[in-house]
Design a protein around this motif. Structure first.
Motif, PDB file in Angstrom:
ATOM      1  N   ALA A 111      98.715 -85.139  19.123  1.00  0.00           N
ATOM      2  CA  ALA A 111      98.477 -86.029  20.271  1.00  0.00           C
ATOM      3  C   ALA A 111      99.685 -86.034  21.197  1.00  0.00           C
ATOM      4  CB  ALA A 111      98.167 -87.445  19.788  1.00  0.00           C
ATOM      5  N   ARG A 112     100.886 -86.062  20.615  1.00  0.00           N
ATOM      6  CA  ARG A 112     102.102 -86.027  21.428  1.00  0.00           C
ATOM      7  C   ARG A 112     102.135 -84.742  22.257  1.00  0.00           C
ATOM      8  NH1 ARG A 112     107.938 -86.319  18.565  1.00  0.00           N
ATOM      9  NH2 ARG A 112     107.031 -84.604  17.384  1.00  0.00           N
ATOM     10  N   LEU A 113     101.791 -83.638  21.636  1.00  0.00           N
ATOM     11  CA  LEU A 113     101.807 -82.358  22.346  1.00  0.00           C
ATOM     12  C   LEU A 113     100.749 -82.325  23.449  1.00  0.00           C
ATOM     13  CD1 LEU A 113     102.975 -79.532  22.626  1.00  0.00           C
ATOM     14  CD2 LEU A 113     101.277 -78.768  20.963  1.00  0.00           C
ATOM     15  N   ALA A 123     106.791 -76.188  18.967  1.00  0.00           N
ATOM     16  CA  ALA A 123     107.562 -76.180  17.719  1.00  0.00           C
ATOM     17  C   ALA A 123     108.319 -77.483  17.532  1.00  0.00           C
ATOM     18  CB  ALA A 123     108.524 -74.997  17.695  1.00  0.00           C
ATOM     19  N   VAL A 124     108.774 -78.080  18.622  1.00  0.00           N
ATOM     20  CA  VAL A 124     109.475 -79.369  18.545  1.00  0.00           C
ATOM     21  C   VAL A 124     108.489 -80.472  18.197  1.00  0.00           C
ATOM     22  CG1 VAL A 124     110.746 -81.093  19.891  1.00  0.00           C
ATOM     23  CG2 VAL A 124     111.313 -78.669  20.120  1.00  0.00           C
ATOM     24  N   SER A 125     107.327 -80.462  18.852  1.00  0.00           N
ATOM     25  CA  SER A 125     106.336 -81.502  18.587  1.00  0.00           C
ATOM     26  C   SER A 125     105.848 -81.460  17.144  1.00  0.00           C
ATOM     27  CB  SER A 125     105.146 -81.372  19.531  1.00  0.00           C
ATOM     28  OG  SER A 125     104.268 -82.460  19.363  1.00  0.00           O
ATOM     29  N   PHE A 126     105.591 -80.270  16.628  1.00  0.00           N
ATOM     30  CA  PHE A 126     105.038 -80.120  15.283  1.00  0.00           C
ATOM     31  C   PHE A 126     106.113 -80.002  14.187  1.00  0.00           C
ATOM     32  CE2 PHE A 126     101.043 -79.259  17.405  1.00  0.00           C
ATOM     33  CZ  PHE A 126     100.099 -79.700  16.496  1.00  0.00           C
ATOM     34  N   GLN A 127     107.378 -80.059  14.550  1.00  0.00           N
ATOM     35  CA  GLN A 127     108.464 -79.864  13.587  1.00  0.00           C
ATOM     36  C   GLN A 127     108.339 -80.750  12.339  1.00  0.00           C
ATOM     37  OE1 GLN A 127     111.290 -82.057  12.875  1.00  0.00           O
ATOM     38  NE2 GLN A 127     111.904 -80.552  11.343  1.00  0.00           N
ATOM     39  N   LEU A 141      94.278 -77.942  12.996  1.00  0.00           N
ATOM     40  CA  LEU A 141      95.611 -78.307  13.478  1.00  0.00           C
ATOM     41  C   LEU A 141      96.461 -77.063  13.698  1.00  0.00           C
ATOM     42  CD1 LEU A 141      96.490 -81.484  11.408  1.00  0.00           C
ATOM     43  CD2 LEU A 141      96.415 -81.302  13.884  1.00  0.00           C
ATOM     44  N   ARG A 142      96.362 -76.145  12.776  1.00  0.00           N
ATOM     45  CA  ARG A 142      97.115 -74.899  12.927  1.00  0.00           C
ATOM     46  C   ARG A 142      96.640 -74.134  14.166  1.00  0.00           C
ATOM     47  NH1 ARG A 142     100.537 -71.476  11.170  1.00  0.00           N
ATOM     48  NH2 ARG A 142     100.148 -69.290  10.737  1.00  0.00           N
ATOM     49  N   MET A 143      95.340 -74.121  14.410  1.00  0.00           N
ATOM     50  CA  MET A 143      94.797 -73.471  15.594  1.00  0.00           C
ATOM     51  C   MET A 143      95.333 -74.141  16.861  1.00  0.00           C
ATOM     52  SD  MET A 143      92.817 -71.132  16.916  1.00  0.00           S
ATOM     53  CE  MET A 143      91.639 -70.616  15.680  1.00  0.00           C
ATOM     54  N   GLU A 144      95.334 -75.460  16.877  1.00  0.00           N
ATOM     55  CA  GLU A 144      95.860 -76.180  18.041  1.00  0.00           C
ATOM     56  C   GLU A 144      97.326 -75.813  18.279  1.00  0.00           C
ATOM     57  OE1 GLU A 144      95.857 -80.637  20.006  1.00  0.00           O
ATOM     58  OE2 GLU A 144      95.102 -80.390  17.974  1.00  0.00           O
ATOM     59  N   TYR A 145      98.088 -75.735  17.205  1.00  0.00           N
ATOM     60  CA  TYR A 145      99.499 -75.354  17.329  1.00  0.00           C
ATOM     61  C   TYR A 145      99.637 -73.928  17.874  1.00  0.00           C
ATOM     62  CZ  TYR A 145     104.070 -73.641  16.032  1.00  0.00           C
ATOM     63  OH  TYR A 145     105.308 -73.046  16.080  1.00  0.00           O
ATOM     64  N   LEU A 146      98.908 -72.982  17.299  1.00  0.00           N
ATOM     65  CA  LEU A 146      99.025 -71.583  17.731  1.00  0.00           C
ATOM     66  C   LEU A 146      98.635 -71.396  19.192  1.00  0.00           C
ATOM     67  CD1 LEU A 146      97.583 -69.804  14.576  1.00  0.00           C
ATOM     68  CD2 LEU A 146      99.961 -69.732  15.392  1.00  0.00           C
ATOM     69  N   ARG A 160     105.243 -61.243  24.795  1.00  0.00           N
ATOM     70  CA  ARG A 160     105.151 -60.679  23.440  1.00  0.00           C
ATOM     71  C   ARG A 160     104.882 -61.778  22.407  1.00  0.00           C
ATOM     72  NH1 ARG A 160     109.040 -56.259  20.705  1.00  0.00           N
ATOM     73  NH2 ARG A 160     108.575 -56.774  18.553  1.00  0.00           N
ATOM     74  N   ARG A 161     105.635 -62.874  22.490  1.00  0.00           N
ATOM     75  CA  ARG A 161     105.427 -63.974  21.550  1.00  0.00           C
ATOM     76  C   ARG A 161     104.054 -64.621  21.778  1.00  0.00           C
ATOM     77  NH1 ARG A 161     108.658 -69.515  20.860  1.00  0.00           N
ATOM     78  NH2 ARG A 161     107.726 -70.147  18.890  1.00  0.00           N
ATOM     79  N   ALA A 162     103.660 -64.725  23.042  1.00  0.00           N
ATOM     80  CA  ALA A 162     102.344 -65.287  23.356  1.00  0.00           C
ATOM     81  C   ALA A 162     101.240 -64.419  22.741  1.00  0.00           C
ATOM     82  CB  ALA A 162     102.161 -65.400  24.865  1.00  0.00           C
ATOM     83  N   HIS A 163     101.399 -63.103  22.853  1.00  0.00           N
ATOM     84  CA  HIS A 163     100.418 -62.179  22.281  1.00  0.00           C
ATOM     85  C   HIS A 163     100.296 -62.376  20.766  1.00  0.00           C
ATOM     86  CE1 HIS A 163      98.112 -58.528  21.624  1.00  0.00           C
ATOM     87  NE2 HIS A 163      98.985 -58.190  20.695  1.00  0.00           N
ATOM     88  N   TYR A 164     101.431 -62.471  20.087  1.00  0.00           N
ATOM     89  CA  TYR A 164     101.401 -62.676  18.631  1.00  0.00           C
ATOM     90  C   TYR A 164     100.735 -63.997  18.259  1.00  0.00           C
ATOM     91  CZ  TYR A 164     104.411 -58.610  17.927  1.00  0.00           C
ATOM     92  OH  TYR A 164     104.921 -57.344  17.901  1.00  0.00           O
ATOM     93  N   ALA A 165     101.010 -65.035  19.039  1.00  0.00           N
ATOM     94  CA  ALA A 165     100.385 -66.329  18.754  1.00  0.00           C
ATOM     95  C   ALA A 165      98.874 -66.248  18.975  1.00  0.00           C
ATOM     96  CB  ALA A 165     101.004 -67.418  19.629  1.00  0.00           C
TER      97      ALA A 165
END
Length: 187
Positions: A111-113, A123-127, A141-146, A160-165
């Motif tokens: 919700a914060r994110l 990564a900060v929100s889900f830390q 939840l993992r899907m929402e994070y990715l 590149r990182r976006a593609h991997y996610a």
């Protein structure tokens, strides 16, 4: 579908259980708040959720009060008050973290994110729950994070990182689809 859900929540509220059962009142307020957020009713959600947070705190419903507060933070931020929304969300996350209630804490982080999407790194929100969502089968939840990571990194030029996610999210979607197919065949 949102209209049908809204009607069902109204029916539950009209049954009189809310006045007699603070837990039921808090859970209905949380469901209604989420419904209002899904239908862009931010101002109405803020009003309802603020009252529900106070009532849940008064009733000693610590976890539900913080869940409501996280939803309130999301509503405030989406309604254009990111400072108050961020404070409410952060307070909810700290409270749930102190209680150690991981499912509620993970929802509060999400919700914060959602409320602070442009202002906070996923990564900060889900830390506080990162290892938990990596290890446990909390696929949505993992899907929402990715997806948030993919969006965040793409917006910052890290293709590149976006593609991997996105690829990891696609694999997770395939896993969810396979599980659903198995359940449908079993039924």
């Amino acid at each position: 579908r949102l209209g049908e859900t809204r009607e069902q929540l109204a029916e539950l509220a009209d049954m009189g259980l809310v006045a007699r059962h603070p837990v039921t009142a808090a859970e209905l307020a949380l469901a209604r708040g989420r419904l209002l957020l899904a239908s862009d009713g931010h101002d109405e959600a803020i009003e309802d959720l603020a009252q529900a947070v106070a009532a849940a705190d008064d009733a000693g419903l610590c976890v539900l009060a913080r869940q409501l507060q996280a939803c309130l933070g999301e509503a405030l931020a989406l309604a254009g008050d990111p400072v108050r929304g961020g404070r409410a969300s952060d307070q909810a996350v700290r409270g749930l973290s102190a209680m150690g209630h991981l499912p509620a804490l993970a929802e509060a982080c999400a919700a914060r994110l959602r409320g602070q999407r442009e202002r906070i790194d996923p990564a900060v929100s889900f830390q506080p729950v990162m290892s938990w969502i990596q290890e446990q089968p909390v696929r949505l939840l993992r899907m929402e994070y990715l997806l948030a990571v993919a969006e965040h990194t793409a917006a910052r030029g890290d293709g590149r990182r976006a593609h991997y996610a996105y690829e990891e999210a696609r694999a997770l979607l395939d896993e969810i689809t396979a599980i659903q197919s198995e359940e449908i065949q079993a039924a």
